[in-house]
Design an enzyme around this catalytic site. Structure first.
Site, PDB file in Angstrom:
ATOM      1  N   HIS A 152      49.533  19.657  39.007  1.00  0.00           N
ATOM      2  CA  HIS A 152      50.987  19.638  39.180  1.00  0.00           C
ATOM      3  C   HIS A 152      51.217  19.246  40.644  1.00  0.00           C
ATOM      4  O   HIS A 152      50.865  20.004  41.550  1.00  0.00           O
ATOM      5  CB  HIS A 152      51.595  21.006  38.873  1.00  0.00           C
ATOM      6  CG  HIS A 152      51.486  21.373  37.424  1.00  0.00           C
ATOM      7  ND1 HIS A 152      51.262  22.649  36.987  1.00  0.00           N
ATOM      8  CD2 HIS A 152      51.569  20.592  36.314  1.00  0.00           C
ATOM      9  CE1 HIS A 152      51.221  22.650  35.655  1.00  0.00           C
ATOM     10  NE2 HIS A 152      51.403  21.414  35.231  1.00  0.00           N
ATOM     11  N   GLU A 176      52.488  21.517  43.499  1.00  0.00           N
ATOM     12  CA  GLU A 176      51.779  22.761  43.822  1.00  0.00           C
ATOM     13  C   GLU A 176      50.736  22.399  44.871  1.00  0.00           C
ATOM     14  O   GLU A 176      49.575  22.141  44.583  1.00  0.00           O
ATOM     15  CB  GLU A 176      51.214  23.368  42.537  1.00  0.00           C
ATOM     16  CG  GLU A 176      52.367  23.822  41.634  1.00  0.00           C
ATOM     17  CD  GLU A 176      51.993  24.091  40.188  1.00  0.00           C
ATOM     18  OE1 GLU A 176      50.813  24.322  39.913  1.00  0.00           O
ATOM     19  OE2 GLU A 176      52.899  24.068  39.340  1.00  0.00           O
ATOM     20  N   GLU A 192      46.424  30.620  40.181  1.00  0.00           N
ATOM     21  CA  GLU A 192      47.782  30.468  40.706  1.00  0.00           C
ATOM     22  C   GLU A 192      47.732  31.058  42.110  1.00  0.00           C
ATOM     23  O   GLU A 192      47.588  32.257  42.291  1.00  0.00           O
ATOM     24  CB  GLU A 192      48.792  31.212  39.833  1.00  0.00           C
ATOM     25  CG  GLU A 192      48.881  30.710  38.397  1.00  0.00           C
ATOM     26  CD  GLU A 192      49.640  29.397  38.256  1.00  0.00           C
ATOM     27  OE1 GLU A 192      50.296  28.974  39.234  1.00  0.00           O
ATOM     28  OE2 GLU A 192      49.572  28.785  37.176  1.00  0.00           O
ATOM     29  N   HIS A 234      46.388  25.900  40.955  1.00  0.00           N
ATOM     30  CA  HIS A 234      47.842  25.726  40.779  1.00  0.00           C
ATOM     31  C   HIS A 234      48.586  26.591  41.800  1.00  0.00           C
ATOM     32  O   HIS A 234      47.973  27.193  42.673  1.00  0.00           O
ATOM     33  CB  HIS A 234      48.240  26.138  39.365  1.00  0.00           C
ATOM     34  CG  HIS A 234      47.860  25.141  38.312  1.00  0.00           C
ATOM     35  ND1 HIS A 234      48.785  24.445  37.578  1.00  0.00           N
ATOM     36  CD2 HIS A 234      46.648  24.724  37.884  1.00  0.00           C
ATOM     37  CE1 HIS A 234      48.163  23.639  36.733  1.00  0.00           C
ATOM     38  NE2 HIS A 234      46.859  23.786  36.894  1.00  0.00           N
TER      39      HIS A 234
END
Ligand SMILES: [Zn+2]
Length: 746
Positions: free
Chosen positions: A349, A352, A579, A487
């Protein structure tokens, strides 16, 4: 209240966040005007730390850059031309960098409403609709829960609709405030935003001064939609401790709701013991690197460490940007027998952005520490082949980068140029496997690994991004064992499966290797300084601390076609998603501390590639490695295959395992292999014996004479087969006779 005191300040740019030689040579003083509220009297020069090289406003520079991106048209994939490509393209960049180096940036960094550096206790408001819409929710990019009744809603919302409402931030230290970033409310149920506002400043939160634009009170332009962040620069940067946003007008159909970030440079105070900002001692290039800068940095690492690095490309983005990979190993460029292959993938992404910088930091760190002879790094580099892909979606990144770390919002740059979410773009092999298990008479006979890519996915018109295609062929070319997919936007480590069964929106969906995946996720989460901090607050609305900061992907939310699931079901490679931070695109000033937060996790996670068992599967006679042999661990419904040279790696937790290996044309072989607690693998080699039929086939193909021993074995084998078939015939006849007897007697 006294009139503002205008002072002329000597602003020294110490450049503590700028790396290398630039730090000492460029940042000389110059003059700047700013005002302070009355209670602060400035009689001498004030030094303001320059904490920012990150842009908060689009500049001519970004426009130049976007032009370069579009100039690079997509064309065919070029593999293994990385180093050469970099050399040529670097010359083109040189002119741009000359101009960039001269640029003096006055922007101050965000105080950290988004990054949570600003604590809830530092934010107050005149009123709020309810707890879930309290002042602590007035943070840039905060995300709401699903329903309006949530404790964690998507903004600060005032209780009343009048011009006396305010939200206030205590910077704790004297701060040169330069701007405010405003955003509307994140909600799928209602639309609210503030269209204009005033800004007030104070040193004691009692006496307030409104920001002036000449002789008038300054009115700042707010939002026109709920999501786009809008920057309002103070006409005159001003020193104070407290700042207030005072809404004047708002969306006619809504109410006063906002999310905000404040820009300000902390004023240097020699008496302040807390002046030492958190940072990193590692001498790494802590900046956001756009495509060209990333390439330049990677090139510089290969120049510094030519013996252990190699750059290659795995393909191109839709806009023609190359997907560069840095390989770090003692013998770069080739697979060594028995040496496991590891990869980090970042920037799937594009917005990110932290993962990209951490991977770039990691390259520099491994190079520097290897040269220094740091034992841990030397061992890792010697025993592992490490592949680092810092930017899987470079087109998306450029979109977010041009807007800057504070103004790119929550979704700008997430998708590929074609609007594809790359983490939903891999073939969904989960449902193929589950469907096959459902219709099979014996589900355990259905293949649980190496599931082929379905036909529909290979069509020319299939909606498969070039970035996804590049990564799939990369995964097939290299026998990866372990990976992490970096991410941002939350703080949690997720492990497969990401896709739930029967389309449930969320449901715990474990793999056959659930215990090991939980271990992997825990290794990262428990060594990350932010995740492991028991006092940290939640990012948005989900509390992952309850689950020790790890969660099964499906239990969070279903993602069909994720890279993790594909990696597990199509290749040998185990992959988790990390994350990394609440803020998808942290400000440049946060990068040193984010490196420190993640350094140990990034290293210790890579070391996990040396867990479990590994070995080589060889032919008994020729001693040649056997490719594609299947390695089955009893009670684990997930097999692994050997690589081209016959070497294999099976990640396992400590314990004793019955391992069965077979390959086409060979008799299976069984061994018991014990995995200890130590972080190095147990060697479990296998020697397989060809079946006589296979040997016969090969000899016949070569037109050779059948040797005596094989003749005897074939003779014995046929005799055994004959006896077995005779037994079966006799059994069948006996059954027939019994049935006939029973029929007669009834
Ligand atoms: Zn993501």
């Amino acid at each position: 209240m006294e009139k503002s005191l205008c002072v002329v300040a000597l602003v020294l740019f110490l450049g503590r966040f700028i790396c290398g030689a630039e730090t000492t040579t460029q940042n000389f003083s110059f003059l700047s005007n700013y005002t302070t509220p009355s209670s602060v009297k400035w009689t001498q020069a004030v030094i303001v730390e320059e904490q920012s090289r990150d842009r908060v406003t689009p500049t001519a520079e970004t426009r130049r850059h976007s032009k370069t991106v579009t100039e690079e048209q997509p064309n065919s994939t070029n593999v293994n031309e990385g180093n050469k490509g970099i050399k040529e393209e670097e010359l083109k960049d040189r002119e741009d960098h000359k101009i960039k180096d001269k640029k003096i940036n006055l922007d101050c960094p965000p105080l950290g409403l988004e990054s949570l550096r600003v604590d809830d206790s530092q934010i107050r408001a005149s009123s709020s609709q309810r707890t879930g819409l309290g002042p602590h929710r007035g943070r840039l990019n905060i995300q709401s829960g699903i329903s309006d009744g949530d404790q964690y809603d998507g903004a600060w919302c005032a209780e009343f609709k009048d011009k006396h409402q305010w939200i206030e931030v205590d910077a704790i230290h004297l701060t040169l405030f330069t701007g405010v970033i405003l955003q509307g409310r994140n909600s799928i149920w209602s639309w609210d935003w503030v269209e204009s506002y005033k800004v007030q400043l104070s040193n004691d939160s009692v006496d307030w001064q409104t920001c002036m634009n000449g002789t008038e009170e300054a009115i700042f332009k707010g939002n026109q939609d709920p999501e786009t962040p809008v920057l309002g620069l103070l006409p005159v940067p001003t020193v104070a401790r407290f700042i207030r946003i005072n809404p004047q007008t708002w969306y006619f159909n809504g109410t006063i709701c906002l999310r905000a970030e404040i820009l300000g440079c902390r004023v240097h105070d020699p008496m302040d013991p807390y002046q030492q900002e958190r940072g990193s001692r590692d001498n790494l290039d802590f900046r956001h690197h756009d495509y060209k800068e990333m390439r330049k940095l990677m090139k510089s690492v290969t120049e510094e460490c030519p013996d252990i690095t190699h750059i290659y490309t795995i393909g191109k983005s839709y806009m023609g940007l190359k997907l560069y990979v840095m390989e770090i190993s003692d013998n770069p460029g080739k697979h060594e027998l028995g040496e496991p292959e590891f990869r980090y993938v970042a920037g799937m992404h594009g917005n990110e952005a932290l993962g990209r910088e951490l991977v770039l930091n990691l390259m520099q760190y491994l190079c520097k520490e290897y040269k220094k002879g740091t034992q841990r790094v030397v061992q890792l580099v010697t025993e592992t082949r490490i592949h680092l892909l810092p930017s899987m979606n470079p087109d998306g990144y450029e979109v977010a980068y041009e807007k800057g770390s504070e103004l790119s919002g929550w979704a700008d740059g997430r998708y590929s140029f074609e609007g594809i979410d790359l983490n939903h773009n891999f073939p969904d092999l989960n449902n193929i496997m589950w469907d096959a298990q459902e219709i099979a008479a014996d589900a355990s006979k259905v293949s649980n690994h190496y599931i082929p890519i379905p036909e529909y996915y290979t069509q020319e018109d299939a909606l498969v991004a070039p970035e996804t295609r590049a990564v799939i062929s990369w995964m097939q070319d290299i026998p990866f064992v372990l990976s992490a997919n970096l991410h941002g936007g939350e703080l949690v480590v997720t492990y497969p499966y990401d896709c739930t069964r029967d389309w449930a929106p969320k449901e715990d969906t474990p793999t056959a290797d659930d215990a090991f995946f939980r271990w992997l996720a825990t290794v990262y989460a428990s060594t990350n300084l932010v995740l492991a901090n028991p006092d940290r607050r939640i990012c948005h609305y989900e509390d992952f601390q309850m689950h020790n900061n790890i969660i099964n992907g499906g239990a969070w939310h279903t993602v069909p076609g994720s890279m993790n699931d594909f990696s597990y079901l199509h290749t040998n490679c185990f992959e988790v998603t990390v994350e990394l931070s609440c803020d998808k695109f942290p400000h440049v000033s946060e990068l040193p501390v984010e490196w420190e937060n993640n350094k140990e996790s990034l290293l210790v996670y890579m070391e996990q590639v040396h867990r479990g068992i590994k070995g080589v599967i060889r032919d008994k006679i020729s001693k040649q490695g056997i490719a594609n042999a299947i390695i089955k661990v009893e009670d684990h419904d997930h097999d692994i295959r050997s690589a081209a040279d016959g070497d294999y790696w099976r990640l396992l937790n400590p314990g004793e395992y019955k391992v069965i290996v077979w390959a086409e044309g060979y008799f299976p072989s069984v061994r018991r292999c014990r995995v200890g607690q130590q972080p190095h693998p147990t060697i479990c080699d296998f020697t397989l014996t060809k079946t006589p039929i296979q040997r016969l086939k090969e000899i016949r193909a070569k037109g050779e004479k059948i040797p005596k021993d094989l003749q005897l074995r074939l003779r014995a084998l046929r005799m055994r087969k004959l006896r077995a078939s005779t037994k079966a015939i006799n059994r069948r006849r006996e059954n027939q006779r019994q049935r006939a007897r029973r029929a007669r007697s009834t």
